[in-house]
Design an enzyme around this catalytic site. Structure first.
Site, PDB file in Angstrom:
ATOM      1  N   HIS A 166      41.014  51.609  47.191  1.00 13.99           N
ATOM      2  CA  HIS A 166      40.738  50.287  47.760  1.00 13.99           C
ATOM      3  C   HIS A 166      42.082  49.685  48.175  1.00 13.99           C
ATOM      4  CE1 HIS A 166      36.956  50.415  45.072  1.00 13.99           C
ATOM      5  NE2 HIS A 166      36.665  50.832  46.300  1.00 13.99           N
ATOM      6  N   GLU A 169      43.991  46.556  46.922  1.00  9.67           N
ATOM      7  CA  GLU A 169      44.402  46.527  45.511  1.00  9.67           C
ATOM      8  C   GLU A 169      45.813  47.112  45.392  1.00  9.67           C
ATOM      9  OE1 GLU A 169      39.699  47.112  44.476  1.00  9.67           O
ATOM     10  OE2 GLU A 169      41.104  48.550  43.653  1.00  9.67           O
ATOM     11  N   GLU A 335      41.887  49.287  35.728  1.00  5.38           N
ATOM     12  CA  GLU A 335      41.816  48.047  36.518  1.00  5.38           C
ATOM     13  C   GLU A 335      42.903  47.078  36.077  1.00  5.38           C
ATOM     14  OE1 GLU A 335      38.294  48.851  38.875  1.00  5.38           O
ATOM     15  OE2 GLU A 335      39.827  47.307  38.979  1.00  5.38           O
TER      16      GLU A 335
HETATM   17  C1  GEM Z   1      35.173  49.796  40.724  1.00  9.57           C
HETATM   18  S1  GEM Z   1      34.815  51.005  39.549  1.00  9.57           S
HETATM   19  C2  GEM Z   1      33.294  50.455  38.977  1.00  9.57           C
HETATM   20  C3  GEM Z   1      32.994  51.116  37.698  1.00  9.57           C
HETATM   21  N1  GEM Z   1      31.821  50.521  37.153  1.00  9.57           N
HETATM   22  C4  GEM Z   1      31.325  50.915  35.967  1.00  9.57           C
HETATM   23  N2  GEM Z   1      30.321  50.219  35.459  1.00  9.57           N
HETATM   24  N3  GEM Z   1      31.853  51.954  35.357  1.00  9.57           N
HETATM   25  C5  GEM Z   1      34.353  50.040  41.990  1.00  9.57           C
HETATM   26  O1  GEM Z   1      34.697  50.946  42.740  1.00  9.57           O
HETATM   27  O2  GEM Z   1      33.369  49.302  42.181  1.00  9.57           O
HETATM   28  C6  GEM Z   1      36.628  49.881  40.974  1.00  9.57           C
HETATM   29  C7  GEM Z   1      37.133  48.778  41.833  1.00  9.57           C
HETATM   30  O3  GEM Z   1      36.394  48.304  42.726  1.00  9.57           O
HETATM   31  O4  GEM Z   1      38.276  48.379  41.652  1.00  9.57           O
HETATM   32 ZN    ZN Z   2      39.117  49.232  43.448  1.00  8.40          ZN
END
Ligand code: GEM
Ligand code: ZN
Length: 375
Positions: A166, A169, A335
């Site tokens: 992404h 980010e 994250e």
């Molecule tokens: C997230 S990762 C989402 C992971 N969700 C669960 N419940 N394990 C995405 O891609 O939506 C990463 C992000 O957007 O930063």
């Molecule tokens: Zn992301």
């Protein structure tokens, strides 16, 4: 007074900019997508008076709760970034600022430029332990670059890190800069010992096109790369396709996919509890890694994060879950916050490029402490 965004990762539309107290802006959507949130623009020829800059479509952005308690970043020299007074009323994001110099930049988070990315990977290749491999090209034709650090060998683990699927980010690539700098530091004992135990495959920027285009979440054709891992194609998601093929060639004993989160003011991980093959061994590895990282740094916590996936219900189109299932290995999404670490706030800079880089260095220590248990 004039506003522009025609530069690396620039993103803004100017609706009105005739007077300092009434600057009206909109964030552009990612190409062929409805996602938007990343902004980066500059204010030229300003007078030293209070400017009121209103992003009038903030209330329709991808993650609206990302604006609660959020402060935008600004810079005069593009090196040093600071937080500026920012308010969100549910629709408008308003920045109120009196410049001290002729030109000032504003952004959603500290940018990580494509030139800095090029510097990072080409300086790394000077190290005897580092190979710079180009896996292929993105949709717009930019290299998908892989750093291989260390050598394979009997009983050596294979550890992959990817970042910035992404592109907005940008903290993810600041994290990788800190991680790479430490891994290549020949005076660093943990790094040296780790390279005796493992070989690393690192992709500091999975999405160079989205980065340069000023996207939040997609590549050049609107693909959310972190939803492409089950069936990537060279036509729509070559960035994932090329990395995934290389992983299938090398194997994976541990994987970390580095991201940023718009809303949650914490550093946290999202794991593989929902993948079909999840078992006690996998759970134990995840718990060990989290316990180690909790002991290493108060910047990490495990109380707040995404909802856990139900058993067998993980979305296997995500990088971390597809890799975890495919290779039955420790595999996490990491994250970092766009806002701050609410448990250890820094009221002047919030979460920052430097804290992201330091967090990357701390994660290396955590990997060193778990590497022997990966298989
Ligand atoms: C997230 S990762 C989402 C992971 N969700 C669960 N419940 N394990 C995405 O891609 O939506 C990463 C992000 O957007 O930063
Ligand atoms: Zn992301």
């Amino acid at each position: 007074m004039q506003i522009s965004s025609l530069f690396d990762s620039g993103n803004i539309d100017v609706i009105e900019a005739s007077t300092p107290e009434n600057i009206v802006l909109e964030i552009k959507k990612d190409n062929q997508s409805d996602f938007f949130q990343w902004f980066h623009f500059k204010l030229n020829n300003n007078i030293r008076t209070e400017h009121i800059l209103t992003i009038r479509n903030a209330g329709k952005s991808a993650f609206v709760d990302g604006w609660d308690d959020y402060q935008a970043v600004a810079s005069y020299d593009r090196e040093n970034w600071f937080r500026v007074p920012t308010d969100f009323d549910g629709q408008n994001l308003t920045i109120t600022f009196t410049p001290d110099h002729d030109t000032v930049y504003f952004a959603y988070f500290t940018p990580y430029s494509y030139e800095r990315h090029q510097d990072l990977i080409h300086q790394a290749q000077l190290d005897i332990d580092c190979q710079l491999q180009v896996l292929g090209q993105s949709i717009d034709g930019r290299d998908i670059s892989l750093l291989k650090i260390g050598e394979e060998g009997a009983n050596k683990k294979i550890i992959w890190l990817t970042a910035r699927q992404h592109p907005g980010e940008t903290m993810a690539e600041w994290f990788m800069e800190g991680f790479i700098d430490r891994l290549l530091d020949e005076d660093d004992g943990a790094a040296r010992a780790l390279l005796n135990k493992a070989v690393f495959y690192l992709v500091p920027n999975m999405n160079p096109d989205g980065s340069v285009r000023g996207h939040l979440r997609t590549n050049a054709v609107g693909a959310n790369l972190n939803r492409e891992w089950a069936t990537p194609t060279m036509e729509r998601s070559p960035e994932v396709y090329l990395v995934r093929e290389k992983m299938l060639e090398t194997g994976v004993d541990m994987f970390l996919d580095i991201h940023g989160d718009e809303a949650l003011p914490y550093n946290f991980v999202a794991g593989c509890e929902g993948v079909p093959s999840y078992d006690e061994r996998h759970q134990s590895l995840e718990n060990s890694f989290k316990d180690i990282l909790l002991a290493i740094t108060p910047e990490f916590q495990d109380e707040f994060g995404y909802d856990k996936d139900e058993p067998g219900k993980a979305n296997l189109t995500l990088g971390a879950t597809w890799v975890g299932e495919q290779f039955k290995c420790l595999s996490y999404t990491i994250e970092m916050p766009f806002k701050d670490n609410a448990l250890l706030p820094d009221h002047s800079v919030g979460w920052s490029d430097n804290r992201s880089s330091l967090f990357g260095r701390d994660v290396l220590t955590a990997i060193y402490n778990i590497v022997d248990d990966l298989r």
